[in-house]
Motif scaffolding. Structure first.
Motif, PDB file in Angstrom:
ATOM      1  N   ILE A  12      10.349  44.292  50.359  1.00  0.00           N
ATOM      2  CA  ILE A  12      10.665  43.261  51.368  1.00  0.00           C
ATOM      3  C   ILE A  12      10.263  43.692  52.779  1.00  0.00           C
ATOM      4  N   THR A  71      10.434  54.621  46.780  1.00  0.00           N
ATOM      5  CA  THR A  71      10.236  55.975  46.250  1.00  0.00           C
ATOM      6  C   THR A  71      10.311  55.905  44.730  1.00  0.00           C
ATOM      7  N   HIS A 259      19.086  50.056  54.109  1.00  0.00           N
ATOM      8  CA  HIS A 259      18.732  49.536  52.783  1.00  0.00           C
ATOM      9  C   HIS A 259      17.311  49.935  52.373  1.00  0.00           C
TER      10      HIS A 259
END
Ligand code: NAI
Length: 331
Positions: A12, A71, A259
């Motif tokens: 996002i 990741t 986040h």
């Protein structure tokens, strides 16, 4: 005009970055964005998810706004986020956590700051395979890193008129590593007699945070506890969608939300850009753009308080772009 490195990240990241850039632009703040890419796609093309050019850009500009980067779990390259913090020696991770008027949570009067050590602990990446059934991970705690993070916490408390610094550890079990952290904290605390110093074990802290979070003020702790506790504290004020963060070093500062890249809602125009926006506000203050920062902050708080146009994670049904436009309308 300020030069700022912008990492739009992945998942996002690009959507929320674009929303934030539009809001900053609409507020009339001029920034010369040095856009840099990083992450899995970059690794495929350039052979490294965090090429040198990204580090050099941040070193040159001294300030960066960064959206999340994915990741790979359990395999693949080391976290770009962890490497960035390490290479730029961004030793302090700052996560302010305050109730936002209009976001309903079971808690009131939350106003605390998690100061997380950002360079060592199990994040040092020292792991080894003993055999197929046994793996080792080494927790590294040094006097130098512990002293400077606790100093940072006390200086922060002094600058922002905070009353108490809590040192968080598990020194009853990790006697050597966390014991050293506490030893450093006690020593540093003596230099700040005007600020109250307290200690708490991380497990007790977690329980008390969900019972009575308003009793806490500045919390300083090693890396792993900081990672976990700061997500918990983000939950106290409405979740990851509104939790801001900053990674600060002696020379550079990288502002990034707590986040991650939320792959589950990627490209759906559903992501909440608030956390990145609050990071940008923090960044603007850092750059001395206080008036513009305040303007954006007020428009954001007004939008949340009115509660008419909110993203799904905040209980609404607005898209990222509708939410963005409502903030712009409220500027
Ligand atoms: P996450 O934070 O991406 O997602 C957790 C949950 O929260 C998901 O349901 C997601 O949809 C939701 N969420 C997160 N941000 C949101 C937003 N802005 N608006 C609306 N909903 C939001 O955590 P997860 O799934 O553990 O990690 C995904 C990836 O992000 C992993 O690869 C992880 O390593 C990476 N990550 C990157 C960070 C960074 O770049 N600083 C920080 C944390 C994770």
């Amino acid at each position: 005009m300020h030069n700022v490195t912008l990492i739009k990240g992945d998942g996002i990241g690009p959507e929320i970055s674009d929303a934030v850039l539009k809001i900053i632009e609409a507020a009339g703040i001029k920034i010369n964005w040095d856009v840099q890419t990083a992450g899995a796609d970059v690794a495929e093309i350039e052979g490294d998810p965090l090429p040198k050019r990204v580090i050099e850009s941040i070193r040159k500009n001294k300030t960066a706004l960064k959206a999340p980067v994915t990741t790979p779990i359990g395999k693949g390259f080391r976290s770009v986020n962890v490497r960035l913090r390490k290479e730029l020696d961004l030793y302090a991770n700052l996560r302010p956590c305050k109730n936002i008027d209009g976001i309903k949570t079971p808690f009131e009067n939350v106003n605390l700051v998690v100061v997380r050590e950002n360079t060592e602990d199990v994040y040092a990446g020292v792991e080894e395979k003993i055999d197929d059934d046994t793996m080792h991970s080494i927790k590294i705690i040094t006097r130098k890193a512990s002293t400077r993070i606790v100093k940072y916490a006390f200086e922060y408390a002094k600058k922002y008129g905070r009353k108490t610094v809590w040192a968080v550890s598990k020194a009853n079990i990790c006697k050597l590593t966390d014991g050293l952290f506490l030893e450093c904290a006690r020593k540093v605390s003596e230099e700040y007699p005007e600020i109250e110093y307290k200690e708490i074990l991380v497990d007790a802290l977690c329980m008390q945070l969900v019972q009575n979070p308003s009793k806490f003020d500045v919390l300083v702790m090693p890396n792993l506890y900081g990672d976990i506790v700061s997500d918990l504290t983000a939950g106290l004020i409405g979740g990851l969608g509104v939790a801001q963060g900053a990674n600060i070093g002696l020379d550079c500062a990288v502002f990034e939300p707590v986040h991650g890249s939320a792959p589950d809602i990627k490209g759906k125009n559903l992501a909440n850009p608030s956390a990145l926006l609050l990071c940008a506000v923090q960044m603007l203050k850092h750059l001395g753009e206080n008036e513009g920062a305040k303007k954006i902050e007020n428009a954001f708080y007004k939008t949340i308080k009115e509660g008419k146009v909110l993203t799904a994670d905040l209980g609404g049904s607005a898209t990222t772009t509708e939410f963005r436009d409502e903030i712009i309308k409220n500027l």
